[in-house]
Design a protein around this motif. Structure first.
Motif, short mmCIF file in Angstrom:
data_model
loop_
_atom_site.label_atom_id
_atom_site.label_comp_id
_atom_site.label_asym_id
_atom_site.label_seq_id
_atom_site.Cartn_x
_atom_site.Cartn_y
_atom_site.Cartn_z
N SER A 10 0.82 -1.33 0.18
CA SER A 10 0.00 0.00 -0.05
C SER A 10 0.81 1.20 -0.01
O SER A 10 0.64 2.20 -0.87
CB SER A 10 -1.04 -0.02 1.35
OG SER A 10 -0.51 -0.12 2.41
N GLU A 25 1.70 10.43 -6.36
CA GLU A 25 1.47 11.09 -5.12
C GLU A 25 2.50 10.53 -4.05
O GLU A 25 3.05 11.23 -3.34
CB GLU A 25 0.16 10.95 -4.56
CG GLU A 25 -0.95 11.54 -5.44
CD GLU A 25 -2.33 11.55 -5.03
OE1 GLU A 25 -2.57 10.71 -4.09
OE2 GLU A 25 -3.28 12.11 -5.65
N ARG A 26 2.62 9.07 -4.11
CA ARG A 26 3.69 8.48 -3.08
C ARG A 26 4.86 8.91 -3.43
O ARG A 26 5.82 9.36 -2.58
CB ARG A 26 3.37 7.03 -3.08
CG ARG A 26 2.21 6.38 -2.54
CD ARG A 26 2.24 5.00 -2.06
NE ARG A 26 2.73 4.30 -3.30
CZ ARG A 26 1.83 3.41 -4.23
NH1 ARG A 26 0.61 3.95 -4.27
NH2 ARG A 26 2.34 2.77 -5.09
N ASN A 69 0.52 3.57 1.99
CA ASN A 69 -0.17 4.84 2.09
C ASN A 69 0.12 5.88 3.25
O ASN A 69 -0.05 5.29 4.42
CB ASN A 69 -1.72 4.31 2.23
CG ASN A 69 -2.68 5.31 2.17
OD1 ASN A 69 -2.34 6.57 1.81
ND2 ASN A 69 -3.86 5.21 2.72
N LYS A 86 -1.85 7.26 -7.79
CA LYS A 86 -1.46 7.18 -6.51
C LYS A 86 0.12 6.86 -6.58
O LYS A 86 0.58 7.23 -5.36
CB LYS A 86 -2.23 5.85 -5.99
CG LYS A 86 -3.66 6.07 -5.69
CD LYS A 86 -4.27 4.77 -5.43
CE LYS A 86 -5.82 4.96 -4.92
NZ LYS A 86 -6.27 3.90 -4.25
N GLN A 87 0.77 6.31 -7.37
CA GLN A 87 2.05 5.96 -7.45
C GLN A 87 2.78 7.53 -7.50
O GLN A 87 4.04 7.64 -6.86
CB GLN A 87 2.58 5.13 -8.70
CG GLN A 87 2.13 3.60 -8.48
CD GLN A 87 2.53 3.00 -9.61
OE1 GLN A 87 2.39 3.44 -10.79
NE2 GLN A 87 2.96 1.74 -9.42
#
Length: 327
Positions: free
Chosen positions: A149, A230-231, A151, A227-228
């Motif tokens: 995740s 943002e991480r 996250n 999402k990748q």
């Protein structure tokens, strides 16, 4: 001789011009004329008139003019705005001896504004680290632990803390760059103060990190999931903030303890390589670990890390070349 000297005789009237100065009168006399004859000739042509002195205040105190008020001159000679300043009283002897020395060269540690800025940054850094210890420990665990995740949730205070560390990174890089420029490139610039040059370099580094983040965001939005991307931006922010913390002690040694730049170069090189290794590792773990593609990471890393650095270095060199004064 008498006829030649008298202005009202027939000889003088017959002359078509009248002498305008004593020099013209002396030229009319024979060469063997005595001083008494020369004086009488000048008096015959020019009669002294009555001198009418001006009744205006003598602010220049002309020679020969009488003094008033008990030989002290007019009152406005003594009663003025600088009457209590010893530098305007020439009769007061000075106690300065010797010759003037060379002026002290400008240094960042002698700049009160710069010292105040560094002191405030140090206090904010210590307080922020003491209040964000849990966040730092969690970031380190998530950075090196590979899981699915990844996250990472951040509060607004933690985000402000990282942004401050990014600003600290820009400031430390600007100070190190300024010290290198002054020692090896030029010592004078077309700016009012050297602190403005440090501020200009700080703004340039801030613009560099901002443009690099936008470049990463644009490329990741095209080739990878949102999402990748943002991480990766969160991890890039953490890496940049860590770089500022690592550079802070070395910059303090350079400015306040005269650490030679050739010795500090090894430490800066280690920090640079270490942060690029962390960036390379997180790029692989976020984007390429699951795909099994290893060679494309070099193209991705060189295009978004090495090329922007080379372009920024070239732009900085041109900027300094335009600002420095060439004798």
């Amino acid at each position: 001789m008498r006829a030649a000297l008298a202005p009202h005789d027939s000889v003088a009237v017959a002359q078509p011009w009248r002498p305008r100065s004593a020099y013209d009168v002396l030229r009319m006399l024979p060469k063997d004329a005595t001083p008494a004859q020369q004086d009488s000739a000048v008096q015959a042509w020019f009669l002294p008139g009555e001198i009418h002195y001006s009744d205006r205040p003598d602010t220049l105190h002309l020679p020969g003019m009488p003094l008033s008020e008990a030989e002290g001159g007019p009152a406005f000679y003594r009663d003025h705005f600088f009457r209590n300043d010893s530098l305007f009283q020439t009769e007061v002897l000075s106690d300065r001896f010797g010759v003037a020395g060379d002026p002290v060269p400008y240094t960042l540690r002698s700049d009160n504004l710069f010292t105040s800025l560094v002191l405030i940054s140090f206090v904010i850094l210590v307080v922020s680290i003491s209040n964000a210890r849990r966040f730092i420990v969690r970031q380190l665990k998530d950075f090196f632990y590979l899981h699915e995740s990844e996250n990472i949730s951040e509060t607004s205070g933690e985000l402000r803390f990282q942004l401050f560390l990014v600003f600290l990174t820009c400031l430390m890089l600007a100070i190190a760059s300024y010290q290198y420029i002054v020692d090896f490139v030029a010592g004078t610039f077309m700016l009012d103060s050297n602190f403005l040059l440090v501020a200009l370099l700080t703004g340039a580094f801030m613009g560099y990190f901002l443009l690099k983040g936008l470049l990463y965001w644009g490329v990741d939005a095209v080739f990878f999931e949102m999402k990748q991307g943002e991480r990766w931006l969160k991890q890039l922010l953490f890496i940049t903030a860590t770089e500022g913390v690592l550079l802070f002690p070395a910059v303090l040694l350079i400015v306040y303890f005269d650490l030679p730049l050739y010795k500090a170069f090894y430490y800066f090189g280690f920090v640079f390589i270490f942060t690029k290794f962390l960036s390379f590792y997180k790029t692989w773990s976020i984007f390429f670990r699951r795909n099994g593609i290893f060679l494309q990471i070099f193209l991705y890393f060189c295009a978004l890390e090495i090329v922007p650095i080379l372009g920024f270095a070239s732009g900085m060199w041109l900027l300094i070349d335009q600002l420095k004064i060439n004798y």
